[in-house]
Design a protein around this motif. Structure first.
Motif, PDB file in Angstrom:
ATOM      1  N   HIS A 283     -24.843  -2.812  -8.527  1.00  0.00           N
ATOM      2  CA  HIS A 283     -24.499  -3.913  -9.434  1.00  0.00           C
ATOM      3  C   HIS A 283     -24.048  -3.375 -10.787  1.00  0.00           C
ATOM      4  CE1 HIS A 283     -28.267  -4.614 -12.123  1.00  0.00           C
ATOM      5  NE2 HIS A 283     -28.176  -3.347 -11.817  1.00  0.00           N
ATOM      6  N   ILE A 284     -23.399  -4.245 -11.515  1.00  0.00           N
ATOM      7  CA  ILE A 284     -23.004  -3.978 -12.894  1.00  0.00           C
ATOM      8  C   ILE A 284     -23.627  -5.091 -13.728  1.00  0.00           C
ATOM      9  CG2 ILE A 284     -21.075  -3.783 -14.514  1.00  0.00           C
ATOM     10  CD1 ILE A 284     -19.312  -3.055 -12.041  1.00  0.00           C
ATOM     11  N   LEU A 285     -24.424  -4.725 -14.704  1.00  0.00           N
ATOM     12  CA  LEU A 285     -25.120  -5.719 -15.525  1.00  0.00           C
ATOM     13  C   LEU A 285     -24.557  -5.698 -16.943  1.00  0.00           C
ATOM     14  CD1 LEU A 285     -27.443  -7.749 -15.977  1.00  0.00           C
ATOM     15  CD2 LEU A 285     -28.915  -5.786 -16.517  1.00  0.00           C
ATOM     16  N   VAL A 286     -24.094  -6.858 -17.401  1.00  0.00           N
ATOM     17  CA  VAL A 286     -23.589  -6.993 -18.778  1.00  0.00           C
ATOM     18  C   VAL A 286     -24.205  -8.244 -19.405  1.00  0.00           C
ATOM     19  CG1 VAL A 286     -21.432  -5.761 -18.371  1.00  0.00           C
ATOM     20  CG2 VAL A 286     -21.537  -8.219 -17.942  1.00  0.00           C
TER      21      VAL A 286
ATOM     22  N   ALA B   9     -18.224  -9.809 -17.932  1.00  0.00           N
ATOM     23  CA  ALA B   9     -18.339  -9.594 -16.491  1.00  0.00           C
ATOM     24  C   ALA B   9     -17.032  -9.936 -15.789  1.00  0.00           C
ATOM     25  CB  ALA B   9     -19.481 -10.440 -15.925  1.00  0.00           C
ATOM     26  N   ASN B  10     -16.403 -11.051 -16.186  1.00  0.00           N
ATOM     27  CA  ASN B  10     -15.140 -11.455 -15.566  1.00  0.00           C
ATOM     28  C   ASN B  10     -14.011 -10.469 -15.874  1.00  0.00           C
ATOM     29  OD1 ASN B  10     -15.691 -13.814 -14.039  1.00  0.00           O
ATOM     30  ND2 ASN B  10     -15.955 -14.972 -15.954  1.00  0.00           N
ATOM     31  N   GLU B  11     -14.015  -9.901 -17.074  1.00  0.00           N
ATOM     32  CA  GLU B  11     -13.007  -8.912 -17.439  1.00  0.00           C
ATOM     33  C   GLU B  11     -13.129  -7.668 -16.559  1.00  0.00           C
ATOM     34  OE1 GLU B  11     -13.515  -8.078 -21.561  1.00  0.00           O
ATOM     35  OE2 GLU B  11     -12.791 -10.042 -22.246  1.00  0.00           O
ATOM     36  N   ILE B  12     -14.355  -7.241 -16.351  1.00  0.00           N
ATOM     37  CA  ILE B  12     -14.597  -6.058 -15.511  1.00  0.00           C
ATOM     38  C   ILE B  12     -14.209  -6.352 -14.066  1.00  0.00           C
ATOM     39  CG2 ILE B  12     -16.370  -4.478 -14.637  1.00  0.00           C
ATOM     40  CD1 ILE B  12     -17.913  -5.072 -17.278  1.00  0.00           C
ATOM     41  N   LEU B  13     -14.565  -7.555 -13.598  1.00  0.00           N
ATOM     42  CA  LEU B  13     -14.253  -7.943 -12.221  1.00  0.00           C
ATOM     43  C   LEU B  13     -12.740  -7.963 -12.000  1.00  0.00           C
ATOM     44  CD1 LEU B  13     -15.228  -8.897  -9.461  1.00  0.00           C
ATOM     45  CD2 LEU B  13     -15.263 -11.245 -10.356  1.00  0.00           C
ATOM     46  N   ALA B  14     -12.010  -8.435 -12.984  1.00  0.00           N
ATOM     47  CA  ALA B  14     -10.547  -8.483 -12.867  1.00  0.00           C
ATOM     48  C   ALA B  14      -9.969  -7.071 -12.750  1.00  0.00           C
ATOM     49  CB  ALA B  14      -9.956  -9.194 -14.085  1.00  0.00           C
ATOM     50  N   LYS B  15     -10.513  -6.133 -13.503  1.00  0.00           N
ATOM     51  CA  LYS B  15     -10.047  -4.739 -13.435  1.00  0.00           C
ATOM     52  C   LYS B  15     -10.341  -4.137 -12.058  1.00  0.00           C
ATOM     53  CE  LYS B  15     -10.449  -3.563 -18.352  1.00  0.00           C
ATOM     54  NZ  LYS B  15     -11.078  -2.636 -19.337  1.00  0.00           N
ATOM     55  N   ILE B  16     -11.515  -4.446 -11.525  1.00  0.00           N
ATOM     56  CA  ILE B  16     -11.891  -3.925 -10.203  1.00  0.00           C
ATOM     57  C   ILE B  16     -10.963  -4.498  -9.142  1.00  0.00           C
ATOM     58  CG2 ILE B  16     -13.699  -3.897  -8.435  1.00  0.00           C
ATOM     59  CD1 ILE B  16     -15.755  -3.934 -10.749  1.00  0.00           C
TER      60      ILE B  16
ATOM     61  N   GLY C 120     -19.610  -4.415   2.131  1.00  0.00           N
ATOM     62  CA  GLY C 120     -18.396  -4.046   1.416  1.00  0.00           C
ATOM     63  C   GLY C 120     -17.902  -5.100   0.451  1.00  0.00           C
ATOM     64  N   GLU C 121     -18.488  -6.293   0.491  1.00  0.00           N
ATOM     65  CA  GLU C 121     -18.032  -7.403  -0.349  1.00  0.00           C
ATOM     66  C   GLU C 121     -18.532  -7.245  -1.779  1.00  0.00           C
ATOM     67  OE1 GLU C 121     -18.408 -12.308  -0.575  1.00  0.00           O
ATOM     68  OE2 GLU C 121     -19.274 -11.190   1.118  1.00  0.00           O
ATOM     69  N   ILE C 122     -17.715  -7.721  -2.723  1.00  0.00           N
ATOM     70  CA  ILE C 122     -18.090  -7.793  -4.130  1.00  0.00           C
ATOM     71  C   ILE C 122     -18.115  -9.275  -4.507  1.00  0.00           C
ATOM     72  CG2 ILE C 122     -17.402  -7.246  -6.507  1.00  0.00           C
ATOM     73  CD1 ILE C 122     -15.987  -4.758  -5.398  1.00  0.00           C
ATOM     74  N   THR C 123     -19.104  -9.674  -5.264  1.00  0.00           N
ATOM     75  CA  THR C 123     -19.205 -11.089  -5.645  1.00  0.00           C
ATOM     76  C   THR C 123     -17.911 -11.553  -6.297  1.00  0.00           C
ATOM     77  OG1 THR C 123     -20.318 -10.296  -7.646  1.00  0.00           O
ATOM     78  CG2 THR C 123     -21.707 -11.251  -5.939  1.00  0.00           C
ATOM     79  N   SER C 124     -17.506 -12.775  -5.946  1.00  0.00           N
ATOM     80  CA  SER C 124     -16.250 -13.330  -6.471  1.00  0.00           C
ATOM     81  C   SER C 124     -16.409 -13.830  -7.896  1.00  0.00           C
ATOM     82  CB  SER C 124     -15.765 -14.468  -5.576  1.00  0.00           C
ATOM     83  OG  SER C 124     -16.757 -15.483  -5.491  1.00  0.00           O
ATOM     84  N   ALA C 125     -17.651 -13.978  -8.336  1.00  0.00           N
ATOM     85  CA  ALA C 125     -17.934 -14.438  -9.700  1.00  0.00           C
ATOM     86  C   ALA C 125     -19.255 -13.810 -10.149  1.00  0.00           C
ATOM     87  CB  ALA C 125     -18.026 -15.963  -9.743  1.00  0.00           C
ATOM     88  N   PRO C 126     -19.459 -13.677 -11.446  1.00  0.00           N
ATOM     89  CA  PRO C 126     -20.719 -13.094 -11.938  1.00  0.00           C
ATOM     90  C   PRO C 126     -21.917 -13.953 -11.536  1.00  0.00           C
ATOM     91  CG  PRO C 126     -19.059 -13.145 -13.674  1.00  0.00           C
ATOM     92  CD  PRO C 126     -18.527 -13.976 -12.548  1.00  0.00           C
ATOM     93  N   VAL C 127     -23.032 -13.278 -11.301  1.00  0.00           N
ATOM     94  CA  VAL C 127     -24.282 -13.957 -10.956  1.00  0.00           C
ATOM     95  C   VAL C 127     -25.204 -13.887 -12.176  1.00  0.00           C
ATOM     96  CG1 VAL C 127     -26.320 -13.936  -9.468  1.00  0.00           C
ATOM     97  CG2 VAL C 127     -24.067 -13.369  -8.522  1.00  0.00           C
TER      98      VAL C 127
ATOM     99  N   LEU D 132     -22.396  -8.245 -11.549  1.00  0.00           N
ATOM    100  CA  LEU D 132     -21.389  -8.128 -10.501  1.00  0.00           C
ATOM    101  C   LEU D 132     -22.068  -7.324  -9.405  1.00  0.00           C
ATOM    102  CD1 LEU D 132     -18.237  -7.202 -12.617  1.00  0.00           C
ATOM    103  CD2 LEU D 132     -18.878  -9.455 -11.719  1.00  0.00           C
ATOM    104  N   ILE D 133     -22.039  -7.822  -8.179  1.00  0.00           N
ATOM    105  CA  ILE D 133     -22.797  -7.193  -7.098  1.00  0.00           C
ATOM    106  C   ILE D 133     -21.863  -6.721  -5.996  1.00  0.00           C
ATOM    107  CG2 ILE D 133     -24.673  -7.499  -5.435  1.00  0.00           C
ATOM    108  CD1 ILE D 133     -25.573  -9.933  -7.129  1.00  0.00           C
ATOM    109  N   LYS D 134     -22.146  -5.532  -5.471  1.00  0.00           N
ATOM    110  CA  LYS D 134     -21.421  -5.022  -4.310  1.00  0.00           C
ATOM    111  C   LYS D 134     -22.436  -4.708  -3.223  1.00  0.00           C
ATOM    112  CE  LYS D 134     -18.434  -1.242  -2.715  1.00  0.00           C
ATOM    113  NZ  LYS D 134     -17.734   0.016  -3.116  1.00  0.00           N
ATOM    114  N   LEU D 135     -22.218  -5.289  -2.046  1.00  0.00           N
ATOM    115  CA  LEU D 135     -23.118  -5.024  -0.920  1.00  0.00           C
ATOM    116  C   LEU D 135     -22.602  -3.809  -0.158  1.00  0.00           C
ATOM    117  CD1 LEU D 135     -25.557  -5.843   0.783  1.00  0.00           C
ATOM    118  CD2 LEU D 135     -24.041  -7.281   2.135  1.00  0.00           C
ATOM    119  N   ASN D 136     -23.346  -2.723  -0.222  1.00  0.00           N
ATOM    120  CA  ASN D 136     -22.932  -1.485   0.444  1.00  0.00           C
ATOM    121  C   ASN D 136     -23.220  -1.507   1.939  1.00  0.00           C
ATOM    122  OD1 ASN D 136     -22.188  -0.359  -2.101  1.00  0.00           O
ATOM    123  ND2 ASN D 136     -24.356   0.047  -2.497  1.00  0.00           N
TER     124      ASN D 136
END
Length: 248
Positions: A118-121, A127-134, A182-189, A197-201
């Protein structure tokens, strides 16, 4: 043959005496495994021998208080010995272990678990800015975690390791267990800690534990249960032989 380390009034103290003393200490013995530690134990054994010799010279064993204490200790030791005799014949066979396992398989199931990063901000906007870059491929999730996350897990690319249901705060827990590998959350939790931002490995489904991995645990539990039953049976038999009157 044991080496004699000291002699106190003609009574030898050997390295085996030191080893026996250490065994009686259990886990605490680790503190005395050095040569200096063994010397401390030797000095304690010497002190014990000196006290014993002096007690005998002064006939302390003839004192009424000592005799009373000796009788109490004898009764306690005899009771412990009788208890052990009452349960010593109890055993558990491999067949009993297997039967218990087969009859109680619902007890031996590992829960569903996941491995997630996860990425915690501190803000939804960040969070949305980081998600857009990813999502645009400008930065990997792991590099983004290292650069932006406020969680100590950032040093490991945001990886939180393996965990089961209920080990994370409810909002995080609900989100991660509904994701695909492999999925990354579509929106911050949002949680009490901030925005994730969460990624399920990876995900591991609930599965049955093999008998081989828990047979020792089952055997020990069954043995304790049978010992308690043998003890209770012995006590009930003795109550017939020796009437018990409870006054209070």
């Amino acid at each position: 043959m044991s080496t004699i380390l000291a002699s106190v009034g003609g009574m030898p103290i050997t390295d085996e005496d030191v080893n026996n003393f250490l065994r009686e200490l259990g886990p605490r013995a680790q503190s005395y495994m050095s040569p200096e530690g063994r010397k401390v134990i030797l000095n304690q054994l010497i002190a014990s021998k000196l006290l014993l010799l002096d007690a005998k010279r002064n006939l302390l064993e003839a004192e009424p208080a000592f005799k009373a204490e000796l009788a109490r200790l004898k009764d306690s030791l005899l009771t412990s010995y009788a208890t052990e005799k009452a349960i010593s014949s109890v055993s558990v066979s491999d067949k009993e272990v297997e039967d218990y396992y087969n009859q109680n398989k619902e007890q031996f199931v590992t829960g569903e678990s996941v491995n997630a990063s996860h990425i915690l901000v501190d803000s939804e906007e960040k969070a949305n800015e980081i998600l857009a870059k990813i999502n645009a491929g400008e930065i990997s999730f792991e590099d983004a975690a290292t650069e932006y996350s406020s969680c100590p897990s950032k040093d490991n690319g945001g990886n939180l390791g393996d965990f089961g249901r209920g080990q994370m705060v409810p909002e995080f827990d609900t989100a991660v267990f509904e994701m695909a590998e492999g999925e990354i959350t579509s929106a911050p939790v949002k949680t009490q800690f901030g925005y994730h931002l969460i990624k399920l490995n990876s995900k591991k489904e609930s599965e049955e534990m093999p008998l081989a991995s828990i047979s020792a645990e089952i055997k020990d539990a069954l043995l304790q249960e049978k010992r308690r039953a043998a003890y209770d049976s012995k006590i009930n038999q003795l109550k017939i032989l020796y009437p018990v009157d409870i006054m209070a």
